[in-house]
Design an enzyme around this catalytic site. Structure first.
Site, PDB file in Angstrom:
ATOM      1  N   HIS A   1       1.832   6.541   2.837  1.00  0.00           N
ATOM      2  CA  HIS A   1       1.208   7.866   2.750  1.00  0.00           C
ATOM      3  C   HIS A   1       1.355   8.628   4.056  1.00  0.00           C
ATOM      4  O   HIS A   1       1.940   8.137   5.016  1.00  0.00           O
ATOM      5  CB  HIS A   1      -0.253   7.762   2.305  1.00  0.00           C
ATOM      6  CG  HIS A   1      -1.134   7.121   3.310  1.00  0.00           C
ATOM      7  ND1 HIS A   1      -1.886   7.845   4.196  1.00  0.00           N
ATOM      8  CD2 HIS A   1      -1.368   5.818   3.567  1.00  0.00           C
ATOM      9  CE1 HIS A   1      -2.554   7.016   4.966  1.00  0.00           C
ATOM     10  NE2 HIS A   1      -2.274   5.781   4.611  1.00  0.00           N
TER      11      HIS A   1
ATOM     12  N   HIS B   1       1.272   7.527   7.839  1.00  0.00           N
ATOM     13  CA  HIS B   1       2.347   6.841   8.555  1.00  0.00           C
ATOM     14  C   HIS B   1       3.312   7.788   9.234  1.00  0.00           C
ATOM     15  O   HIS B   1       4.209   7.365   9.934  1.00  0.00           O
ATOM     16  CB  HIS B   1       3.138   5.956   7.596  1.00  0.00           C
ATOM     17  CG  HIS B   1       2.362   4.794   7.117  1.00  0.00           C
ATOM     18  ND1 HIS B   1       1.878   4.706   5.840  1.00  0.00           N
ATOM     19  CD2 HIS B   1       1.946   3.685   7.763  1.00  0.00           C
ATOM     20  CE1 HIS B   1       1.206   3.578   5.717  1.00  0.00           C
ATOM     21  NE2 HIS B   1       1.225   2.943   6.859  1.00  0.00           N
TER      22      HIS B   1
ATOM     23  N   LYS C   1       0.883  -1.164   0.000  1.00  0.00           N
ATOM     24  CA  LYS C   1       0.000   0.000   0.000  1.00  0.00           C
ATOM     25  C   LYS C   1       0.924   1.218   0.000  1.00  0.00           C
ATOM     26  O   LYS C   1       2.069   1.128   0.434  1.00  0.00           O
ATOM     27  CB  LYS C   1      -0.863   0.027   1.258  1.00  0.00           C
ATOM     28  CG  LYS C   1      -1.847  -1.123   1.339  1.00  0.00           C
ATOM     29  CD  LYS C   1      -2.720  -0.940   2.555  1.00  0.00           C
ATOM     30  CE  LYS C   1      -3.527  -2.195   2.844  1.00  0.00           C
ATOM     31  NZ  LYS C   1      -4.242  -2.117   4.107  1.00  0.00           N
TER      32      LYS C   1
HETATM   33  N1  ARG Z   1       0.846  -2.212  10.128  1.00  0.00           N
HETATM   34  C1  ARG Z   1      -0.124  -1.653  11.027  1.00  0.00           C
HETATM   35  C2  ARG Z   1      -0.863  -0.516  10.330  1.00  0.00           C
HETATM   36  O1  ARG Z   1      -0.311   0.157   9.486  1.00  0.00           O
HETATM   37  C3  ARG Z   1       0.477  -1.132  12.297  1.00  0.00           C
HETATM   38  C4  ARG Z   1       1.158  -2.161  13.136  1.00  0.00           C
HETATM   39  C5  ARG Z   1       1.010  -1.898  14.596  1.00  0.00           C
HETATM   40  N2  ARG Z   1       1.728  -2.828  15.411  1.00  0.00           N
HETATM   41  C6  ARG Z   1       1.327  -4.052  15.752  1.00  0.00           C
HETATM   42  N3  ARG Z   1       2.139  -4.786  16.464  1.00  0.00           N
HETATM   43  N4  ARG Z   1       0.147  -4.501  15.419  1.00  0.00           N
HETATM   44  O2  ARG Z   1      -2.003  -0.283  10.660  1.00  0.00           O
END
Ligand code: ARG
Length: 569
Positions: A130, A133, A127
């Site tokens: 953007h 983040h 993805k």
């Molecule tokens: N990849 C996830 C997102 O962009 C965030 C990850 C957060 N950390 C975790 N251990 N779940 O929404």
């Protein structure tokens, strides 16, 4: 450095029968220095001592051992003791400490021997990277540096979202439309376009979803061709993110993402089963959390696949074994609050409560525009973080071209200011609030912004350059810093370590950001009221050293937030 709070608490402890540790907690810093440098609210003791607060206040005042090196004067106002400390001692202790520690001023070793693991950024690969983040990347990056400054062994984890149905979508999309995009010259852009198109067409065409599922299943089964394709997309994405990370100065010790935990989920599911925590519900395997007022945590779906929560359980178990952490901080959006509560509760039920008590989800709000609308939310027009950062750098370059066109290293300065402005804007309000993203606000050199702090710092540098020397601490006459503006700067500098500690305790970098604004404004006031370069050498030396100290703290503080400090602008 003298700890005034501790000293005062010790003195009060001697005339009451309370512990100095408890008393220290009660000591306040009045909002206005006319009410003392410290204040002690006696009503906190009224219950224990069975006396009215003003009586207690007077008794303490009469009996307290006066020692001019610490307390200069005490006023009783109502139930309060307003305590004025010895300013000369304050000045001496602060400036000598700065002279001794320099860039290390404000650091400590409270974290020595302890490990703080900070998981941040963690974008979902395939993805677009953007603007959404930005927050996790910047808040986590600041916490990483702050804990480090406090002596912790810090470990930064980028828990990439590198597994899941989105890969099925991208791979299916590529198989369908490979020839319609320019994969040869713009691979990342083409991957993103494919993904966005897939999401749109899927709404009218459910067969596409089925197709994506099939591809993802093949990936999970380890079909070599598909795994190869996944590896390639993962690599291209990470390479692409590096440009953004480089601009933001983000560093990670590990990029182990969700995919890394593929082979670690079976054991955790097994463990859950053995501990009698799994039950079947509508074909899925779940941990019932009804008793804790939460929906069940799904571990295996009815289709037999694992999900986000399963991977987080496996990851937490793995981190317990690997890092034996004292703190594990997850910097992720507030919409994931329930998810983390569930994961933590399940781990607790498995018997890992000691570790769970060291875990924290650090949530934050959205990024919105001036009208409160989420940025980049409109379909199809996602806003790339890299583009935003470059736009900011360009805007700053334009300003420099107008105001100071001949300055050397223009690009480097523009980068420090442009990127710094965006980082500071993100960190300057309490993180749980939505962040307002507005160019006019964040690039206002006179506002409560990153560029403002950088500008004040550059002022301190040019004053020192103009004088041509940094005075030696042994030669400074501390009695020359009498003005209330100077004292107010010194008191602020004195607080630096406490502020950093507080920011760490609350996982709230904005505490440090606000502090840096205060210090900059303090200095600006001083500078406007009093000449620093002046005929009287003694006064000049004292003021110059104060200027030097302000610069040291501003630079350290800004760097702890993940920004860079220009020397000129
Ligand atoms: N990849 C996830 C997102 O962009 C965030 C990850 C957060 N950390 C975790 N251990 N779940 O929404």
């Amino acid at each position: 450095m003298i700890n005034f709070k501790k000293e005062i608490a010790t003195k009060i402890a001697k005339v009451t029968n309370l512990s100095k540790e408890e008393l220290e907690k009660y000591i306040e810093i009045p909002p206005n220095s006319d009410l003392g440098d410290y204040a002690f609210p006696c009503f906190k003791l009224a219950k224990d001592l069975r006396k009215a607060p003003p009586i207690i206040a007077n008794e303490i005042k009469e009996n307290i051992e006066t020692d001019e090196n610490i307390i200069e004067r005490i006023d009783v106002v109502g139930g309060y003791l307003n305590i004025y400390i010895n300013k000369e001692v304050l000045i001496k202790t602060v400036l000598e400490e700065v002279a001794k520690e320099n860039e290390k001023y404000g650091s400590s070793n409270v974290g020595e021997g302890k490990t703080a693991v900070i998981e941040y950024s963690s974008p979902n690969i395939a993805k677009p990277f953007h603007i959404g983040h930005l927050r996790s990347t910047v808040i986590g990056g600041a916490l990483y540096k702050i804990y480090n400054f406090l002596g912790y062994n810090t470990i930064g984890l980028n828990y990439l979202g590198d597994w899941g149905l989105q890969f099925g979508k991208v791979i299916a999309g590529i198989s369908l439309w490979k020839d319609e995009y320019d994969f040869e010259n713009d691979e990342m852009g083409s991957i993103l376009k494919t993904y966005i198109r897939f999401n749109q067409e899927e709404k009218e065409n459910p067969e596409l979803t089925e197709m994506a599922r099939e591809y993802f299943k093949k990936l999970e089964k380890g079909e070599p061709e598909i795994v190869k394709q996944w590896e390639h997309i993962r690599k291209i994405s990470i390479d692409n993110y590096q440009r953004t990370y480089k601009l933001l100065n983000s560093k990670f010790d590990s990029y182990n993402g969700e995919a890394y935990y593929n082979d670690k989920m079976a054991p955790i599911i097994e463990e859950l089963r053995n501990k009698g925590l799994l039950k079947e519900s509508q074909g899925a395997q779940v941990v019932d959390l009804e008793k804790y007022n939460m929906p069940p945590c799904i571990v295996v779906t009815s289709a037999g696949t694992t999900i986000y929560a399963t991977r987080d359980l496996a990851a937490l178990k793995d981190r317990i074994n690997k890092y034996n952490f004292d703190k594990l901080i997850y910097v992720a959006g507030s919409e994931q609050q329930l998810h983390f509560k569930q994961v933590f509760k399940v781990m607790e039920l498995m018997g890992y409560e000691e570790y769970v008590s060291k875990c924290a989800h650090v949530p934050f709000g959205l990024i919105v525009d001036r009208d409160g609308e989420k940025i980049g939310s409109r379909k199809g027009n996602s806003v790339f973080l890299e583009d935003i950062l470059n736009e900011s750098i360009d805007k700053v370059k334009n300003i420099i071209n107008q105001k100071n066109p001949d300055i050397e290293n223009k690009d480097e300065i523009a980068k420090k200011i442009g990127v710094g402005a965006i980082i500071f804007n993100d960190l300057s309000n309490s993180r749980i609030k939505d962040e307002i993203f507005d160019w006019d606000i964040l690039l206002n050199f006179q506002g409560e912004t990153g560029p403002y702090i950088q500008y004040i710092y550059v002022r301190t540098r040019s004053l020192l350059n103009k004088a041509g020397y940094i005075p030696k601490i042994e030669e400074i006459d501390f009695t020359r810093l009498k003005e209330k503006e100077a004292i107010s700067i010194l008191k602020t500098i004195y607080m630096f370590n406490e502020v950093i500690q507080n920011a760490a305790d609350k996982n709230e970098p904005s505490i440090l950001a606000r502090y840096l604004i205060d210090l900059s404004q303090n200095f600006s006031t001083f500078y406007n009221e009093h000449k620093i370069i002046t005929e009287d050498k003694n006064i000049q030396d004292a003021r110059l050293f104060l200027t030097y100290a302000v610069g040291i703290v501003l630079k350290s503080g800004v760097e702890l937030l993940g920004m860079e400090m220009p020397e000129r602008m």
